[in-house]
Design a protein around this motif. Structure first.
Motif, mmCIF file in Angstrom:
data_model
loop_
_atom_site.group_PDB
_atom_site.id
_atom_site.type_symbol
_atom_site.label_atom_id
_atom_site.label_comp_id
_atom_site.label_asym_id
_atom_site.label_seq_id
_atom_site.Cartn_x
_atom_site.Cartn_y
_atom_site.Cartn_z
ATOM 1 N N GLU A 290 0.843 -1.189 0.000
ATOM 2 C CA GLU A 290 0.000 0.000 0.000
ATOM 3 C C GLU A 290 0.879 1.240 0.000
ATOM 4 N N ALA A 291 0.547 2.185 -0.883
ATOM 5 C CA ALA A 291 1.352 3.397 -0.989
ATOM 6 C C ALA A 291 1.222 4.249 0.261
ATOM 7 N N LEU A 292 2.316 4.845 0.656
ATOM 8 C CA LEU A 292 2.283 5.763 1.781
ATOM 9 C C LEU A 292 1.608 7.060 1.362
ATOM 10 N N GLY A 294 1.150 10.663 0.333
ATOM 11 C CA GLY A 294 2.098 11.581 -0.260
ATOM 12 C C GLY A 294 3.120 10.902 -1.140
ATOM 13 N N ALA A 295 3.108 9.566 -1.260
ATOM 14 C CA ALA A 295 4.111 8.844 -2.043
ATOM 15 C C ALA A 295 3.530 8.263 -3.315
ATOM 16 N N HIS A 296 2.377 8.728 -3.749
ATOM 17 C CA HIS A 296 1.779 8.228 -4.978
ATOM 18 C C HIS A 296 2.596 8.654 -6.195
ATOM 19 N N PHE A 297 2.342 7.958 -7.298
ATOM 20 C CA PHE A 297 3.062 8.209 -8.541
ATOM 21 C C PHE A 297 2.265 9.204 -9.367
ATOM 22 N N VAL A 298 2.795 10.424 -9.509
ATOM 23 C CA VAL A 298 2.170 11.461 -10.321
ATOM 24 C C VAL A 298 2.880 11.478 -11.667
ATOM 25 N N CYS A 299 2.164 11.116 -12.716
ATOM 26 C CA CYS A 299 2.793 10.915 -14.026
ATOM 27 C C CYS A 299 3.498 12.171 -14.520
ATOM 28 N N ASP A 300 2.850 13.334 -14.392
ATOM 29 C CA ASP A 300 3.447 14.568 -14.914
ATOM 30 C C ASP A 300 4.753 14.912 -14.205
ATOM 31 N N GLU A 301 4.924 14.434 -12.968
ATOM 32 C CA GLU A 301 6.133 14.754 -12.214
ATOM 33 C C GLU A 301 7.209 13.684 -12.344
ATOM 34 N N GLY A 326 -3.672 14.303 -18.431
ATOM 35 C CA GLY A 326 -3.097 15.311 -17.552
ATOM 36 C C GLY A 326 -3.516 15.131 -16.105
ATOM 37 N N GLY A 327 -2.550 15.198 -15.207
ATOM 38 C CA GLY A 327 -2.836 15.072 -13.778
ATOM 39 C C GLY A 327 -3.112 13.660 -13.316
ATOM 40 N N LEU A 328 -2.827 12.646 -14.162
ATOM 41 C CA LEU A 328 -3.094 11.265 -13.753
ATOM 42 C C LEU A 328 -2.201 10.897 -12.574
ATOM 43 N N ARG A 329 -2.836 10.339 -11.557
ATOM 44 C CA ARG A 329 -2.143 9.940 -10.340
ATOM 45 C C ARG A 329 -2.434 8.462 -10.088
ATOM 46 N N LEU A 330 -1.374 7.674 -10.001
ATOM 47 C CA LEU A 330 -1.532 6.240 -9.762
ATOM 48 C C LEU A 330 -1.415 5.960 -8.271
ATOM 49 N N PRO A 331 -2.431 5.302 -7.665
ATOM 50 C CA PRO A 331 -2.465 5.119 -6.203
ATOM 51 C C PRO A 331 -1.601 3.961 -5.715
ATOM 52 N N TRP A 332 -0.331 3.952 -6.130
ATOM 53 C CA TRP A 332 0.618 2.954 -5.643
ATOM 54 C C TRP A 332 1.915 3.655 -5.270
ATOM 55 N N ASP A 333 2.749 2.940 -4.570
ATOM 56 C CA ASP A 333 3.989 3.528 -4.092
ATOM 57 C C ASP A 333 4.864 4.002 -5.257
ATOM 58 N N ARG A 334 5.388 5.206 -5.115
ATOM 59 C CA ARG A 334 6.199 5.820 -6.177
ATOM 60 C C ARG A 334 7.408 4.978 -6.510
ATOM 61 N N GLU A 335 8.125 4.494 -5.498
ATOM 62 C CA GLU A 335 9.347 3.723 -5.738
ATOM 63 C C GLU A 335 9.038 2.414 -6.469
#
Length: 444
Positions: A290-292, A294-301, A326-335
């Motif tokens: 489970e993603a922490l 603030g640690a989600h994967f933001v595609c644009d970033e 645009g602005g797609l955010r994936l609800p999994w851990d960034r790393e």
């Protein structure tokens, strides 16, 4: 919060209606009882007045007209009497030719008696003895105007009660909304935590919520620190084990072992298996699951620096492209997502001739990610073989073939799926499907 407000409003409406109806009916009953008690005394006085108006004449009893109320002579005036004695019955002129229904017992009749023209009569009976003769005097009064006033008061009370209920309901909703506003703000912040838009809850909350918010923030910080330390420790462990494994591989390649090829091959095989298994298990252990917050994967970033790194690693003129809403955010851990996409893109770059493309889209049931290249591709008959753990396509290409080991581990942890398809670019398409996460306010 809306459900809480709705339940509180319905509860308030139910309680106020029950209390209001009970008070209204109770007040009307008390008023009716008081009025009947007053009228009973008045009717008793009237019966005594009729008794006094009974005088003895030459032919027996007779009524002194001068002592009678004029209302008794006006038809259907609402005031009536009936005197029964010695088998005779005298009625007031106001009754016309109707008879009263005298009560069975002396006193005020509890039930209203029917009267002329649909009137409802309050009847009082008194028994006397006058001039040696037993007689019964029944006096009655029309109670219909009182009932009509009661009904009018009831409707007026219902209207005023409904207005008061509406005012109280509006005031209650406003009060409850203000009282629950901190909880609603906390709920929105928790949803933002789940979406990765914040890392902690605001500490400016009512004193009742301070312990809860402080504990949540403490747990979030502790979880993030624990995962960071775990990953750091696993990285150190991996680096620490790589050196002994490298030494063993070096020793296995020495000239002293060339005279024993079977021993040398066995040693090399087991060392490589240890190295491969160690790398896979360390990779699986470092998955965050489970993603922490603030640690989600933001595609644009995240995607631009990832593609810039790939362009530097594969500096041979490859055209690297990506497309995502645009602005797609994936609800999994960034790393973990960087690990997954990095493996897929890195291997696509190894096989591509001139072009690699990444696509991402969000659907109603989850997310779809795909990586296309214009390389040689994989025959349809061999795709199941490639998906097997540890399979490689070309021993001459550096790396681990398609790098699907860690990718499969990540997808197993996330309950995702992976497919190998034909790419529109002419090579291979690696497609990944990830299920949607259920927001916390919809769970349960």
């Amino acid at each position: 919060m809306r459900s809480i407000q709705r339940r509180l409003s319905l509860g308030l409406i139910g309680v106020l209606m029950a209390v209001g109806l009970a008070l209204a009916q109770g007040s009307l009953w008390l008023l009716d009882s008081a009025l009947r008690s007053y009228l009973q005394n008045d009717l008793r006085d009237r019966s005594q007045g009729l008794l006094i108006a009974l005088v003895k004449g030459p032919q027996g009893f007779q009524l002194d007209e001068a002592r009678l109320d004029p209302a008794y002579r006006r038809p259907f005036s609402g005031r009536y009497f009936q005197i029964d004695f010695a088998g005779e019955r005298w009625r007031s002129r106001s009754l016309w030719d109707l008879d009263l229904h005298p009560p069975e017992a002396v006193g005020l009749q509890e039930a209203l008696s029917p009267g002329p023209h649909g009137q409802r009569l309050l009847v009082y009976r008194a028994d006397y003895r006058r001039f040696g003769q037993d007689l019964s005097i029944n006096v009655a009064q029309d109670y219909t105007p009182v009932l009509q006033r009661f009904r009018h008061v009831q409707w007026l009370g219902l209207g005023l009660g409904a207005l008061a209920l509406l005012v109280l309901l509006v005031a209650q909703r406003y009060t409850v909304h203000r009282a629950l506003k901190p909880l609603e703000r906390a709920r929105r912040q928790i949803a933002q935590l789940q979406e990765g838009r914040r890392s902690q809850l605001d500490t400016e909350v009512p004193i009742e919520l301070e312990p809860l918010v402080a504990q949540i923030n403490h747990l979030l910080g502790h979880t993030e620190d624990s995962l960071r330390r775990s990953r750091h420790a696993l990285g150190n462990l991996g680096h620490a084990l790589k050196t002994p494994l490298a030494v063993l591989l070096s020793l296995a390649g020495r000239d002293e072992l060339r005279a024993h090829p079977h021993l040398r091959d066995t040693l090399l095989e087991h060392v490589r298996q240890i190295e491969q298994r160690l790398g896979r298990e360390l990779g699986r252990a470092r998955l965050a699951g489970e993603a922490l917050p603030g640690a989600h994967f933001v595609c644009d970033e995240e995607l631009p620096p990832l593609f810039a790194t790939l362009a530097m690693i594969h500096d041979r003129g490859l055209r690297l492209e990506w497309q995502a809403p645009g602005g797609l955010r994936l609800p999994w851990d960034r790393e973990d997502l960087l690990e997954l996409l990095g493996n897929l893109l890195d291997n696509a770059c190894k096989w591509a001739k001139s072009q690699v493309r990444l696509g991402l889209e969000e659907g109603p049931e989850g997310y779809r990610l795909w990586v296309d290249d214009d390389g040689p591709g994989v025959e349809a008959a061999r795709r199941d073989e490639v998906l097997d753990r540890g399979a490689r396509l070309d021993e001459q290409v550096s790396g681990h073939g398609l790098g699907l080991g860690i990718v499969r581990d990540i997808l197993d942890a996330w309950q995702g799926r992976l497919r190998l398809l034909d790419s529109p670019l002419g090579g291979l398409r690696v497609e990944v499907w990830l299920p949607a996460r259920v927001p916390p306010e919809r769970q349960g």
